[in-house]
Motif scaffolding. Structure first.
Motif, PDB file in Angstrom:
ATOM      1  N   LEU A  37      -3.750  -8.708  -8.515  1.00  5.06           N
ATOM      2  CA  LEU A  37      -2.538  -7.884  -8.533  1.00  5.06           C
ATOM      3  C   LEU A  37      -2.889  -6.428  -8.839  1.00  5.06           C
ATOM      4  O   LEU A  37      -2.288  -5.500  -8.280  1.00  5.06           O
ATOM      5  N   ASN A  38      -3.873  -6.231  -9.718  1.00 10.74           N
ATOM      6  CA  ASN A  38      -4.336  -4.870 -10.004  1.00 10.74           C
ATOM      7  C   ASN A  38      -4.903  -4.209  -8.758  1.00 10.74           C
ATOM      8  O   ASN A  38      -4.692  -3.014  -8.521  1.00 10.74           O
ATOM      9  N   VAL A  39      -5.633  -4.978  -7.959  1.00  6.28           N
ATOM     10  CA  VAL A  39      -6.174  -4.449  -6.705  1.00  6.28           C
ATOM     11  C   VAL A  39      -5.035  -3.988  -5.798  1.00  6.28           C
ATOM     12  O   VAL A  39      -5.092  -2.919  -5.188  1.00  6.28           O
ATOM     13  N   GLY A  40      -3.968  -4.804  -5.730  1.00  2.65           N
ATOM     14  CA  GLY A  40      -2.815  -4.432  -4.917  1.00  2.65           C
ATOM     15  C   GLY A  40      -2.162  -3.152  -5.395  1.00  2.65           C
ATOM     16  O   GLY A  40      -1.796  -2.286  -4.595  1.00  2.65           O
ATOM     17  N   VAL A  41      -2.023  -3.024  -6.720  1.00  2.75           N
ATOM     18  CA  VAL A  41      -1.422  -1.815  -7.288  1.00  2.75           C
ATOM     19  C   VAL A  41      -2.300  -0.596  -7.004  1.00  2.75           C
ATOM     20  O   VAL A  41      -1.808   0.479  -6.648  1.00  2.75           O
ATOM     21  N   GLN A  42      -3.621  -0.765  -7.156  1.00  2.00           N
ATOM     22  CA  GLN A  42      -4.548   0.333  -6.897  1.00  2.00           C
ATOM     23  C   GLN A  42      -4.524   0.760  -5.426  1.00  2.00           C
ATOM     24  O   GLN A  42      -4.713   1.934  -5.120  1.00  2.00           O
ATOM     25  N   ALA A  43      -4.279  -0.207  -4.542  1.00  2.00           N
ATOM     26  CA  ALA A  43      -4.265   0.104  -3.107  1.00  2.00           C
ATOM     27  C   ALA A  43      -2.947   0.705  -2.650  1.00  2.00           C
ATOM     28  O   ALA A  43      -2.888   1.355  -1.601  1.00  2.00           O
ATOM     29  N   ALA A  44      -1.871   0.513  -3.428  1.00  2.00           N
ATOM     30  CA  ALA A  44      -0.522   0.828  -2.963  1.00  2.00           C
ATOM     31  C   ALA A  44      -0.341   2.284  -2.561  1.00  2.00           C
ATOM     32  O   ALA A  44       0.092   2.581  -1.433  1.00  2.00           O
ATOM     33  N   VAL A  45      -0.660   3.218  -3.455  1.00  2.00           N
ATOM     34  CA  VAL A  45      -0.431   4.635  -3.159  1.00  2.00           C
ATOM     35  C   VAL A  45      -1.285   5.088  -1.986  1.00  2.00           C
ATOM     36  O   VAL A  45      -0.802   5.769  -1.062  1.00  2.00           O
ATOM     37  N   THR A  46      -2.575   4.692  -1.990  1.00  2.00           N
ATOM     38  CA  THR A  46      -3.454   5.061  -0.876  1.00  2.00           C
ATOM     39  C   THR A  46      -2.933   4.501   0.439  1.00  2.00           C
ATOM     40  O   THR A  46      -2.932   5.184   1.468  1.00  2.00           O
ATOM     41  N   ALA A  47      -2.474   3.237   0.406  1.00  2.00           N
ATOM     42  CA  ALA A  47      -1.983   2.608   1.628  1.00  2.00           C
ATOM     43  C   ALA A  47      -0.743   3.310   2.170  1.00  2.00           C
ATOM     44  O   ALA A  47      -0.628   3.548   3.379  1.00  2.00           O
ATOM     45  N   ILE A  48       0.197   3.652   1.277  1.00  2.00           N
ATOM     46  CA  ILE A  48       1.417   4.321   1.729  1.00  2.00           C
ATOM     47  C   ILE A  48       1.088   5.676   2.345  1.00  2.00           C
ATOM     48  O   ILE A  48       1.618   6.046   3.402  1.00  2.00           O
ATOM     49  N   MET A  73       4.597  -0.952  -0.884  1.00  3.55           N
ATOM     50  CA  MET A  73       3.508  -0.847   0.091  1.00  3.55           C
ATOM     51  C   MET A  73       3.757  -1.762   1.300  1.00  3.55           C
ATOM     52  O   MET A  73       3.600  -1.342   2.451  1.00  3.55           O
ATOM     53  N   ILE A  74       4.159  -2.993   1.034  1.00  3.28           N
ATOM     54  CA  ILE A  74       4.428  -3.934   2.127  1.00  3.28           C
ATOM     55  C   ILE A  74       5.589  -3.442   2.987  1.00  3.28           C
ATOM     56  O   ILE A  74       5.535  -3.491   4.229  1.00  3.28           O
ATOM     57  N   ALA A  75       6.647  -2.947   2.321  1.00  2.00           N
ATOM     58  CA  ALA A  75       7.812  -2.445   3.064  1.00  2.00           C
ATOM     59  C   ALA A  75       7.424  -1.265   3.959  1.00  2.00           C
ATOM     60  O   ALA A  75       7.813  -1.206   5.136  1.00  2.00           O
ATOM     61  N   MET A  76       6.643  -0.334   3.432  1.00  2.00           N
ATOM     62  CA  MET A  76       6.228   0.824   4.227  1.00  2.00           C
ATOM     63  C   MET A  76       5.284   0.408   5.356  1.00  2.00           C
ATOM     64  O   MET A  76       5.288   1.004   6.438  1.00  2.00           O
ATOM     65  N   GLY A  77       4.492  -0.635   5.100  1.00  2.00           N
ATOM     66  CA  GLY A  77       3.623  -1.145   6.161  1.00  2.00           C
ATOM     67  C   GLY A  77       4.419  -1.742   7.307  1.00  2.00           C
ATOM     68  O   GLY A  77       4.091  -1.541   8.482  1.00  2.00           O
ATOM     69  N   LEU A  78       5.480  -2.470   6.967  1.00  2.00           N
ATOM     70  CA  LEU A  78       6.337  -3.054   8.004  1.00  2.00           C
ATOM     71  C   LEU A  78       7.037  -1.959   8.807  1.00  2.00           C
ATOM     72  O   LEU A  78       7.156  -2.051  10.034  1.00  2.00           O
ATOM     73  N   ILE A  79       7.495  -0.921   8.104  1.00  2.00           N
ATOM     74  CA  ILE A  79       8.127   0.201   8.799  1.00  2.00           C
ATOM     75  C   ILE A  79       7.138   0.857   9.753  1.00  2.00           C
ATOM     76  O   ILE A  79       7.473   1.183  10.908  1.00  2.00           O
ATOM     77  N   THR A  80       5.908   1.026   9.302  1.00  2.00           N
ATOM     78  CA  THR A  80       4.862   1.624  10.150  1.00  2.00           C
ATOM     79  C   THR A  80       4.623   0.785  11.397  1.00  2.00           C
ATOM     80  O   THR A  80       4.521   1.314  12.507  1.00  2.00           O
ATOM     81  N   ALA A  87      -0.964  -0.599  11.910  1.00  2.00           N
ATOM     82  CA  ALA A  87      -0.587  -0.664  10.502  1.00  2.00           C
ATOM     83  C   ALA A  87      -1.429  -1.677   9.735  1.00  2.00           C
ATOM     84  O   ALA A  87      -1.854  -1.414   8.609  1.00  2.00           O
ATOM     85  N   SER A  88      -1.662  -2.833  10.334  1.00  2.00           N
ATOM     86  CA  SER A  88      -2.428  -3.876   9.638  1.00  2.00           C
ATOM     87  C   SER A  88      -3.846  -3.412   9.348  1.00  2.00           C
ATOM     88  O   SER A  88      -4.401  -3.693   8.277  1.00  2.00           O
ATOM     89  N   GLY A  89      -4.445  -2.697  10.291  1.00  2.00           N
ATOM     90  CA  GLY A  89      -5.791  -2.179  10.079  1.00  2.00           C
ATOM     91  C   GLY A  89      -5.833  -1.183   8.938  1.00  2.00           C
ATOM     92  O   GLY A  89      -6.754  -1.196   8.105  1.00  2.00           O
ATOM     93  N   THR A  90      -4.821  -0.316   8.866  1.00  2.00           N
ATOM     94  CA  THR A  90      -4.750   0.665   7.782  1.00  2.00           C
ATOM     95  C   THR A  90      -4.607  -0.026   6.432  1.00  2.00           C
ATOM     96  O   THR A  90      -5.245   0.365   5.452  1.00  2.00           O
ATOM     97  N   LEU A  91      -3.784  -1.057   6.365  1.00  2.00           N
ATOM     98  CA  LEU A  91      -3.621  -1.810   5.123  1.00  2.00           C
ATOM     99  C   LEU A  91      -4.947  -2.428   4.692  1.00  2.00           C
ATOM    100  O   LEU A  91      -5.330  -2.360   3.510  1.00  2.00           O
ATOM    101  N   ILE A  92      -5.658  -3.006   5.646  1.00  2.00           N
ATOM    102  CA  ILE A  92      -6.957  -3.610   5.337  1.00  2.00           C
ATOM    103  C   ILE A  92      -7.936  -2.539   4.852  1.00  2.00           C
ATOM    104  O   ILE A  92      -8.694  -2.753   3.903  1.00  2.00           O
ATOM    105  N   GLY A  93      -7.901  -1.371   5.483  1.00  2.00           N
ATOM    106  CA  GLY A  93      -8.772  -0.282   5.059  1.00  2.00           C
ATOM    107  C   GLY A  93      -8.504   0.142   3.625  1.00  2.00           C
ATOM    108  O   GLY A  93      -9.429   0.360   2.840  1.00  2.00           O
ATOM    109  N   ALA A  94      -7.220   0.245   3.263  1.00  2.00           N
ATOM    110  CA  ALA A  94      -6.861   0.614   1.891  1.00  2.00           C
ATOM    111  C   ALA A  94      -7.286  -0.474   0.903  1.00  2.00           C
ATOM    112  O   ALA A  94      -7.747  -0.173  -0.204  1.00  2.00           O
TER     113      ALA A  94
END
Length: 324
Positions: free
Chosen positions: A52-63, A180-187, A276-283
């Protein structure tokens, strides 16, 4: 002999197919391999709390990276998103805390600030004929400077109601991950289901051909950079909510992480490719790298070296993919 030739032909056919599979899904493969390696090297890596910490750390970068994806797909670049994120968060905190405006209005003003910054960058590129690198570099300085001017160089307390974005839902699910997930879906919807998404790919693939086909390239570029600015504003709000304050120096250098995430995720810097999925994976790759190296007590200085190598390898893979 004929049988041997036939077998050889089959093997030859399998090799390019396997190579193509690995190249097309290189980011996902890298993420899985990296996660497996980290789980062997550190027993704490696969714990629920750490993931979960990894997800939080990735969130801002991913958005941030989702917004940058629009720009890179259209063969542009945006160096200003980190500064725009800090400026938007500062506007929200200042208008809500110091000026006493309703929180909902402050949020609208923060989002409008991000979009306005993107509109200015897009206008400079489309009508001022400035290279995207120079236009967004200028906006990077302007955004950071305005954040410092508004805040007088000091953190501003964030409204409690907005700070809930940095909390958890149900006591365990971090809200930044949901955003992050919501913004990814919008993307994904914008890229795959809308006219502006199709124009991004067209402009990135061949700008002159897009213009000749009737696409109003200048106007579309302004919209693209405005979208990136809007996403940067959301990222700034999420980051400030985690810190419980808007800090004018927040998100410093995040624009480079965002660009790295997009490239690692398979987008081409020459335009026309990205999702979008590739960007999420990159983050997530960047977040897993940093998290794993922290668990292994690797120096922050060496972490920068490792991340630089990963970015270089990602660009190399992109080059190989385009050649093949």
């Amino acid at each position: 002999m004929a049988t041997d030739t036939l077998k050889s032909g089959k093997d030859t056919g399998k090799a390019p197919a396997l190579r193509r599979l690995l190249l097309d899904n290189g980011a996902l493969t890298a993420l899985v391999v990296l996660a497996v390696a980290m789980s062997f090297l550190s027993g704490d890596f696969l714990s629920t709390q750490n993931l979960l910490n990894v997800g939080v750390q990735a969130a801002v970068t991913a958005i941030l990276a989702f917004g940058v994806t629009f720009v890179i797909v259209s063969a542009g670049i945006d160096l200003s998103v980190g500064s725009v994120a800090a400026l938007s968060a500062t506007v929200l905190a200042y208008t809500a805390t110091t000026m006493g405006l309703p929180v909902w209005l402050s949020i609208v003003l923060a989002l409008a600030t991000g979009i306005a910054c993107g509109l200015v960058s897009g206008a400079l590129i489309s009508f001022g004929k400035l290279p995207p690198f120079i236009a967004t570099l200028a906006m990077l300085s302007i955004g950071r400077g305005l954040a410092l001017v508004i805040s007088q160089g000091s953190p501003i307390a964030f409204p409690d109601s907005v700070s809930q974005l940095g909390a958890t839902l149900g006591g365990w699910l971090p809200v930044p991950v949901l955003v992050m997930i919501a913004m990814g879906l919008i993307t994904a919807v914008v890229l795959n289901r809308t006219y502006i998404g199709r124009t991004m790919y067209a402009i990135g693939g061949n700008e002159e051909a897009a213009r000749l086909s009737g696409i109003r390239v200048k106007r579309q570029k302004i919209v693209i950079y405005a979208l990136a600015g809007g996403f940067a504003a959301v990222a700034g709000i999420v980051l400030a909510s985690r810190l419980a304050s808007a800090q004018p120096q927040a998100a410093y250098g995040y624009e480079l992480d965002a660009i790295a995430a997009v490239v690692i995720g398979g987008a081409s810097l020459s335009g026309g490719v990205g999702k979008a999925s590739g960007t999420l994976i990159g983050a997530l790759i960047l977040a897993v790298l940093r998290n794993g190296l922290n668990l292994l007590s690797v120096s922050a200085f060496w972490q920068q070296v490792v991340i630089g190598v990963v970015i270089a390898l990602a660009v190399l893979v992109d080059t190989l993919r385009r050649r093949s």
